[in-house]
Design an enzyme around this catalytic site. Structure first.
Site, PDB file in Angstrom:
ATOM      1  N   CYS A  83       0.869  -1.182   0.000  1.00 21.64           N
ATOM      2  CA  CYS A  83       0.000   0.000   0.000  1.00 21.64           C
ATOM      3  C   CYS A  83       0.903   1.228   0.000  1.00 21.64           C
ATOM      4  CB  CYS A  83      -0.892   0.016   1.244  1.00 21.64           C
ATOM      5  SG  CYS A  83      -1.837   1.549   1.462  1.00 21.64           S
ATOM      6  N   CYS A 194      -0.433   4.042  -6.369  1.00 21.47           N
ATOM      7  CA  CYS A 194      -1.392   3.503  -5.408  1.00 21.47           C
ATOM      8  C   CYS A 194      -1.610   2.081  -5.885  1.00 21.47           C
ATOM      9  CB  CYS A 194      -2.694   4.297  -5.424  1.00 21.47           C
ATOM     10  SG  CYS A 194      -3.998   3.547  -4.419  1.00 21.47           S
TER      11      CYS A 194
END
Lengths: 230, 230
Positions: A83, A194
């Protein structure tokens, strides 16, 4: 000592699967036993990273620390955080972690540097953009960071949330427009910063790989190289 | 008590990714935190299951026991084995495991029973076929098991090995012929009884889902149901 890669995932689960798939795809192997040993924590109850950074949610750090510790107890000898946004806490996590945590921000910025481009677009969560996570790593290397303006950043985030909710078509439509705007603003290459975005723009990244840096893939490649070091 | 699913994977890594992807696809969720908490051991150095069963390799059981124990220590409250062939050892594994191990053989056979078909084809590893792992579960439920003859079983195994080595086109060509032969022998539905096979026949299973039982998916659905039980 058996080298095991630990993946701190679940942020979200689809991004974790994408990272694992990249290990399978990019490890030269002709049989099971040649693949890289991996432990994965995909426990998605970790508090929302963006909500915490942008002001109104609990910190995900305690949960991240707990699951990292479990990975280390299970035998992990390095940690990857699946992440980008969660890298806001990577130094705090490293401070309590006895094995190295490889940074996706650094591996992606290094990849940009190696491309000899200077104008680097960044598609990432609003929290990642607001905290300048990529901007800092790029500027540290003398590269110029091109981000969506606040209005367009809202559409980027809407796209990411659409994928998290399982709506890939909506996610694609929104993100395709945003990557086009970054190219129009002068970006030579765009960091998909992302973990959801390489899934959303998978087709574009496959068709014109020289125009995109898949941050997830740069981190996977770093871990594969680490595994092969004697 | 936090319910966490433990996946004993790495047999092989691609099959582990496939199982995780099925959790993402089949869990009703609109945000990260609604997905199912999962710990994964994808440590592919576990000795080859088929080589052990067919006679000339070391047993994978000690490694399977060690990694299952690590999953339980990490918090797993049930265990899924992401490999059909490895179910040869599921009772031995359960004997030393304090949490339930759900059997993919049972969930797939139950799915066959629920389809009201009686002639059930099985595509699986040669070791799974030779040990009658699926035959036993099917006959226990009054169903008839249709398997490839030894010559054709060799081609099934060759297809599975091709996928493990990253050659999907070869794997597809071989397996497409074999599933056709089972239908010709009277199979009404075919159990995809090796975790690689749902990947190899993904297109066929998507186009005519009533003709195939994806053993991996039946196990994932069992675990999702377990997670939702109060």
């Amino acid at each position: 000592m058996e080298k095991i890669v630990g993946i701190l995932g679940g942020m979200g689960p689809a991004a974790t699967v994408d990272m694992l798939q990249k290990f399978v795809d990019h490890t030269p192997a002709t049989r099971d036993q040649e693949h890289i040993p991996i432990l994965v924590s995909s426990i998605p109850t970790i508090p929302d990273r963006s909500a915490s950074i942008l002001g109104d949610g609990p910190s995900p750090l305690p949960a991240m620390q707990e699951y990292t510790q479990r990975l280390v107890q299970g035998g992990a000898k390095c940690i990857l955080i699946a992440c980008n946004t969660a890298h806001y806490w990577d130094k705090a996590l490293q401070a309590q972690c006895p094995v190295p945590i490889f940074s996706m921000l650094e591996t992606a910025a290094e990849a940009a540097l190696n491309l000899n481009a200077t104008q680097i677009g960044v598609l990432a969560s609003t929290a990642t953009i607001e905290k300048g996570l990529y901007r800092r790593e790029l500027e540290k290397r003398g590269l110029h960071c091109i981000e969506p303006d606040p209005h367009n950043q809202k559409a980027v985030w809407e796209s990411i949330c659409a994928l998290k909710a399982g709506d890939l078509p909506k996610a694609r439509t929104l993100m395709q427009h945003q990557k086009e705007l970054l190219f129009q603003k002068g970006a030579e290459v765009i960091i998909l910063g992302c973990t959801e975005i390489p899934i959303i723009l998978a087709q574009e990244a496959a068709e014109t790989p020289h125009r995109y840096i898949d941050a997830t893939l740069t981190l996977v490649q770093r871990a594969i190289a680490w595994y092969k070091e004697k």
